[in-house]
Design a protein around this motif. Structure first.
Motif, PDB file in Angstrom:
ATOM      1  N   SER A 190       0.835  -1.215   0.000  1.00  0.00           N
ATOM      2  CA  SER A 190       0.000   0.000   0.000  1.00  0.00           C
ATOM      3  C   SER A 190       0.862   1.256   0.000  1.00  0.00           C
ATOM      4  O   SER A 190       0.541   2.250  -0.663  1.00  0.00           O
ATOM      5  CB  SER A 190      -0.935   0.007   1.214  1.00  0.00           C
ATOM      6  N   PRO A 222      -6.138   8.128  -3.543  1.00  0.00           N
ATOM      7  CA  PRO A 222      -7.336   7.628  -2.864  1.00  0.00           C
ATOM      8  C   PRO A 222      -8.101   8.707  -2.091  1.00  0.00           C
ATOM      9  O   PRO A 222      -9.336   8.742  -2.141  1.00  0.00           O
ATOM     10  CB  PRO A 222      -6.783   6.558  -1.915  1.00  0.00           C
ATOM     11  N   HIS A 223      -7.386   9.586  -1.388  1.00  0.00           N
ATOM     12  CA  HIS A 223      -8.097  10.604  -0.606  1.00  0.00           C
ATOM     13  C   HIS A 223      -8.782  11.627  -1.504  1.00  0.00           C
ATOM     14  O   HIS A 223      -9.818  12.190  -1.139  1.00  0.00           O
ATOM     15  CB  HIS A 223      -7.137  11.296   0.375  1.00  0.00           C
ATOM     16  N   ALA A 261     -12.004  10.037  -2.688  1.00  0.00           N
ATOM     17  CA  ALA A 261     -12.976   9.995  -1.586  1.00  0.00           C
ATOM     18  C   ALA A 261     -13.388  11.391  -1.110  1.00  0.00           C
ATOM     19  O   ALA A 261     -14.232  11.508  -0.222  1.00  0.00           O
ATOM     20  CB  ALA A 261     -12.388   9.216  -0.419  1.00  0.00           C
ATOM     21  N   TRP A 272     -11.563  13.427   0.593  1.00  0.00           N
ATOM     22  CA  TRP A 272     -11.051  13.598   1.948  1.00  0.00           C
ATOM     23  C   TRP A 272      -9.856  14.541   1.922  1.00  0.00           C
ATOM     24  O   TRP A 272      -9.131  14.620   0.928  1.00  0.00           O
ATOM     25  CB  TRP A 272     -10.586  12.253   2.521  1.00  0.00           C
ATOM     26  N   TYR A 300      -7.273  11.419   5.621  1.00  0.00           N
ATOM     27  CA  TYR A 300      -6.835  10.147   5.041  1.00  0.00           C
ATOM     28  C   TYR A 300      -5.735   9.502   5.879  1.00  0.00           C
ATOM     29  O   TYR A 300      -5.762   8.289   6.127  1.00  0.00           O
ATOM     30  CB  TYR A 300      -6.337  10.369   3.613  1.00  0.00           C
ATOM     31  N   TRP A 358      -7.236   7.966   8.767  1.00  0.00           N
ATOM     32  CA  TRP A 358      -7.885   6.706   8.391  1.00  0.00           C
ATOM     33  C   TRP A 358      -6.846   5.595   8.292  1.00  0.00           C
ATOM     34  O   TRP A 358      -7.076   4.468   8.750  1.00  0.00           O
ATOM     35  CB  TRP A 358      -8.603   6.867   7.051  1.00  0.00           C
ATOM     36  N   HIS A 411      -6.708   2.154  10.450  1.00  0.00           N
ATOM     37  CA  HIS A 411      -6.949   0.946   9.653  1.00  0.00           C
ATOM     38  C   HIS A 411      -5.598   0.334   9.271  1.00  0.00           C
ATOM     39  O   HIS A 411      -5.151   0.438   8.123  1.00  0.00           O
ATOM     40  CB  HIS A 411      -7.766   1.259   8.395  1.00  0.00           C
ATOM     41  N   ASP A 451      -7.459  -3.680   4.081  1.00  0.00           N
ATOM     42  CA  ASP A 451      -8.346  -2.509   4.095  1.00  0.00           C
ATOM     43  C   ASP A 451      -7.761  -1.383   3.256  1.00  0.00           C
ATOM     44  O   ASP A 451      -8.477  -0.715   2.481  1.00  0.00           O
ATOM     45  CB  ASP A 451      -8.555  -2.019   5.529  1.00  0.00           C
ATOM     46  N   ARG A 452      -6.482  -1.159   3.392  1.00  0.00           N
ATOM     47  CA  ARG A 452      -5.823  -0.080   2.654  1.00  0.00           C
ATOM     48  C   ARG A 452      -5.812  -0.363   1.153  1.00  0.00           C
ATOM     49  O   ARG A 452      -6.057   0.527   0.335  1.00  0.00           O
ATOM     50  CB  ARG A 452      -4.399   0.106   3.169  1.00  0.00           C
ATOM     51  N   LEU A 489      -9.196   0.236  -0.519  1.00  0.00           N
ATOM     52  CA  LEU A 489      -9.456   1.658  -0.760  1.00  0.00           C
ATOM     53  C   LEU A 489      -8.674   2.142  -1.985  1.00  0.00           C
ATOM     54  O   LEU A 489      -9.183   2.910  -2.809  1.00  0.00           O
ATOM     55  CB  LEU A 489      -9.076   2.481   0.473  1.00  0.00           C
ATOM     56  N   GLY A 539     -10.277   1.146  -5.188  1.00  0.00           N
ATOM     57  CA  GLY A 539     -11.367   2.045  -5.567  1.00  0.00           C
ATOM     58  C   GLY A 539     -10.861   3.237  -6.359  1.00  0.00           C
ATOM     59  O   GLY A 539     -11.519   3.706  -7.304  1.00  0.00           O
TER      60      GLY A 539
END
Length: 352
Positions: free
Chosen positions: A271, A288-289, A292, A294, A299, A302, A306, A311-312, A315, A318
């Motif tokens: 990640s 990613p942020h 989103a 964010w 971020y 987060w 997390h 999980d990372r 995200l 996405g």
């Protein structure tokens, strides 16, 4: 109520030593004396706990050490002095005692250690918070320079501030403690966190030009020097130190070489590498942020809450999917050359 002096502690130790020697030939008496020793130690701990400053004065790291911080250090020094003396007695005067007696005394020594840790925790937490706040300001600096200037090999302003802060922490606060090994042990997790946070934020910088890479590489080298006053050897920071050393060479490698590095997925989380590759991608491949909506601080919070690599990566997946949709929406059929490499690395991480 005054802090027990070493002379007073020596008097307690002398009494305990005499009782232990007298009871060493009678198992019942030995157990009774061991319980009395434990009770004496715990009463000493209670007295010391009442002397500790627990308000904001105990945790501030802006001004020179306060009276409360100086007192807390003196209390911890007394606890440590007693702990070392009792531990020495346990190893010498209690050699003939059975395991039950030793366990009773050992339990009370653990209580002393716990109190010592609780006493230094507010200060160390403040040090950690300040360290994190300083590292976060790297995003206020410009690493986009495409060419290396004469000052590119000098470290950044935030790094100079961090070095100054940690040097002051050592000279003004931690130097008050006589139990150096104990303090370094307590500080170590915070230093490890600081190194990991530094690498994480470095990977999130965007854009980073060739001149910026030179300056960031200098920051990596200076980060080792920054934490050095607070540990015996930077190598003692283990995996966090290996992460710091492994990430720096990636700054100057091609994308293809980065993903082939043996450190990726082993020392460096996939990640983190993917975050860095976003910085090598065109603006259309948003981080990613950004996808989103964010803020960067949200971020990073987060990410801290997390720790699961899965999980990372989900995200991040996405964000890559959003990029594919944006290209399709514009009628495009070609993707940035870094995209398939990132996708392959992502899938590798999700499989693992």
């Amino acid at each position: 109520m005054s802090i027990p002096s070493n002379e007073e502690i020596n008097g307690v130790i002398s009494t305990i030593s005499s009782e232990l020697q007298l009871a060493s030939f009678d198992s019942k008496m030995a157990f009774a004396v061991s319980k009395n020793v434990s009770k004496t130690i715990k009463m000493f701990a209670v007295k010391c706990e009442q002397l500790l400053s627990t308000d904001g004065e105990a945790s501030q790291v802006i001004e020179p050490a306060t009276a409360g911080q100086t007192r807390n250090a003196a209390v911890v020094n007394s606890l440590y002095y007693l702990h070392m003396a009792i531990d020495k007695l346990k190893n010498n005067s209690m050699q003939g005692y059975d395991a039950k007696c030793l366990a009773v005394v050992s339990e009370s020594l653990e209580a002393l250690t716990t109190l010592m840790r609780n006493a230094v925790q507010p200060l160390l937490s403040s040090i950690n918070d300040s360290m994190e706040a300083i590292i976060l300001t790297m995003h206020q600096e410009d690493f986009s320079s495409a060419t290396a200037h004469s000052d590119s090999q000098q470290c950044s302003l935030y790094m100079k501030e961090l070095q100054g802060f940690l040097a002051r922490v050592q000279s003004e606060y931690l130097s008050l403690f006589e139990c150096t090994d104990f303090i370094l042990e307590c500080v170590q997790p915070y230093l490890c966190n600081g190194l990991e946070l530094f690498v994480r934020h470095s990977s999130l910088l965007r854009p980073v030009g060739d001149g910026g890479k030179m300056r960031l590489a200098a920051d990596f080298a200076q980060m080792e020097l920054a934490v050095h006053p607070l540990c015996k050897r930077v190598g003692d920071l283990g995996r966090s130190y290996k992460l710091l050393r492994a990430f720096r060479p990636l700054l100057f490698q091609s994308v293809e070489n980065i993903v082939q590095s043996h450190a990726v997925g082993d020392v460096i989380p996939i990640s983190t590498v993917l975050h860095y590759l976003f910085g090598r991608a065109p603006e259309e491949l948003r981080s990613p942020h950004q996808v989103a909506n964010w803020s960067l601080s949200r971020y990073t919070h987060w990410l801290e809450t997390h720790p699961s690599e899965t999980d990372r990566l989900v995200l991040i997946k996405g964000a890559l999917e959003a990029y594919v949709k944006s290209v399709s929406a514009k009628g495009g059929t070609e993707y940035s050359t870094v995209y398939p490499i990132m996708l392959e690395l992502l899938n590798k991480g999700l499989k693992e």
